[in-house]
Design a protein around this motif. Structure first.
Motif, PDB file in Angstrom:
ATOM      1  N   UNK A 248       0.863  -1.175   0.000  1.00  0.00           N
ATOM      2  CA  UNK A 248       0.000   0.000   0.000  1.00  0.00           C
ATOM      3  C   UNK A 248       0.902   1.227   0.000  1.00  0.00           C
ATOM      4  N   UNK A 249       0.862   1.958  -1.137  1.00  0.00           N
ATOM      5  CA  UNK A 249       1.696   3.144  -1.280  1.00  0.00           C
ATOM      6  C   UNK A 249       0.876   4.373  -0.897  1.00  0.00           C
ATOM      7  N   UNK A 250       1.421   5.157   0.063  1.00  0.00           N
ATOM      8  CA  UNK A 250       0.746   6.358   0.537  1.00  0.00           C
ATOM      9  C   UNK A 250       1.521   7.570   0.015  1.00  0.00           C
ATOM     10  N   UNK A 251       0.912   8.307  -0.934  1.00  0.00           N
ATOM     11  CA  UNK A 251       1.595   9.456  -1.532  1.00  0.00           C
ATOM     12  C   UNK A 251       1.690  10.644  -0.572  1.00  0.00           C
ATOM     13  N   UNK A 252       0.800  10.692   0.423  1.00  0.00           N
ATOM     14  CA  UNK A 252       0.839  11.822   1.369  1.00  0.00           C
ATOM     15  C   UNK A 252       2.032  11.710   2.307  1.00  0.00           C
ATOM     16  N   UNK A 253       2.335  10.509   2.754  1.00  0.00           N
ATOM     17  CA  UNK A 253       3.416  10.320   3.740  1.00  0.00           C
ATOM     18  C   UNK A 253       4.686   9.750   3.129  1.00  0.00           C
ATOM     19  N   UNK A 254       4.627   9.440   1.812  1.00  0.00           N
ATOM     20  CA  UNK A 254       5.771   8.856   1.105  1.00  0.00           C
ATOM     21  C   UNK A 254       6.241   7.574   1.799  1.00  0.00           C
ATOM     22  N   UNK A 255       5.275   6.715   2.059  1.00  0.00           N
ATOM     23  CA  UNK A 255       5.574   5.425   2.700  1.00  0.00           C
ATOM     24  C   UNK A 255       4.909   4.297   1.931  1.00  0.00           C
ATOM     25  N   UNK A 256       5.369   3.080   2.214  1.00  0.00           N
ATOM     26  CA  UNK A 256       4.769   1.877   1.644  1.00  0.00           C
ATOM     27  C   UNK A 256       4.659   0.831   2.739  1.00  0.00           C
TER      28      UNK A 256
END
Length: 308
Positions: A248-256
């Motif tokens: 799950x890639x989260x563009x807001x927090x730049x995490x996966x």
């Protein structure tokens, strides 16, 4: 004997000639009797004497002026003479001002051709469509071509233009443009913004190129690609060693967040020129498009592929 007066026939000269002809001809055309024979020589002399007397009397009388029609100019052999007035000349060819609608259509044709060249990777030809012989792009021809090297596909949608602004012999028109496509790593992109075209109006000394529409300024700016989950993207991978996991890639927090059957771990985004790279807690995921390399503790790196 035939009596003729100046009032019997309007033209006295014609009357005398006619009378002489009658004197000469009538004896020949009428039934001849022995007692009516006429000496033709005497009759001709009498006619000549009558004409001479008329000339003597008419030469002293004032003559009425004769009005004549002006001579019509002769046309060349085989040509027709035009009597209706010629239409006024139309606008001058290449230097004429175009109606506003036609001017906008001409600008739209140039802009569509520009983006078509971009989509066909004919970048140097597209650069030639920039104003001031390409200088308005702010790049050399080579640098311009290199700036588009990252795109796998590029398409543009052109909206309705505004009015043509005119002043000081110059013309400007602006179009709203949306561009979309994919990068070479498979990532989608979207850009939007105004694009302004310019040309020189019908002024003396302007070249054909200066009178043609050219790209003057581009306000295209990247914007997030549209998707059902703009902030979070879910991808499932299958690897060559048999491992399967979800990311799950989260563009807001730049995490996966990597989810394996026995554990879930959050990885932090890492600096990368293109593609993706996330790492943390001994786990590493990097790749481009639908392919990635996955590493985890106590396991050798393995090649993985995103499932559709």
């Amino acid at each position: 004997m035939i009596l003729m007066t100046s009032r019997s026939i309007p033209n006295q000269a014609q009357a005398l000639h006619l009378g002489a002809a009658m004197v000469l001809l009538c004896p020949a055309c009428s039934p001849r009797q022995p007692s009516d024979e006429v000496d033709i020589a005497d009759a001709a002399q009498a006619a000549r004497d009558a004409i001479g007397n008329h000339r003597d009397t008419s030469s002293s009388a004032p003559q009425a002026p004769v009005q004549s029609s002006p001579a019509r100019p002769q046309s060349p052999a085989g040509s027709a003479v035009r009597t209706d007035p010629l239409p006024p000349p139309g606008p001058a060819g290449r230097g004429a001002a175009l109606p506003d609608d036609e001017d906008r259509k001409s600008a739209a044709t140039t802009l569509r051709g520009y983006f078509r060249l971009i989509g066909e990777r004919r970048y140097k030809e597209a650069w030639d469509l920039w104003d001031r012989d390409g200088a308005a792009s702010g790049m050399s021809r080579e640098a311009f071509a290199q700036s588009f090297a990252k795109y796998r596909s590029f398409e543009a949608e052109i909206g309705s233009p505004g009015r043509v602004d005119a002043g000081a012999g110059q013309r400007y028109v602006t179009f709203p443009v949306t561009a979309a496509g994919t990068l070479h790593d498979g990532s989608p992109f979207t850009m939007a913004g105004p694009v302004t075209l310019h040309r020189t109006g019908p002024i003396d000394g302007a070249t054909e190129r200066q009178r043609s529409w050219r790209i003057h300024e581009s306000g295209l700016r990247p914007r997030p690609a549209r998707s059902d989950t703009a902030d979070q993207i879910f991808v499932r991978y299958r690897c060559e060693n048999g491992t399967e996991f979800a990311a799950r890639f989260d563009n807001r927090t730049n995490t996966a967040v990597i989810s394996l059957p026995s554990i879930s771990v959050q990885l932090e985004g890492q600096p990368v020129g293109s593609g993706i790279h996330y790492a943390g807690h001994g786990y590493d995921l990097r790749g481009k498009g639908d392919r990635a390399t996955f590493s985890r503790p106590r396991f050798a790196p393995t090649e993985c592929r995103a499932l559709s």
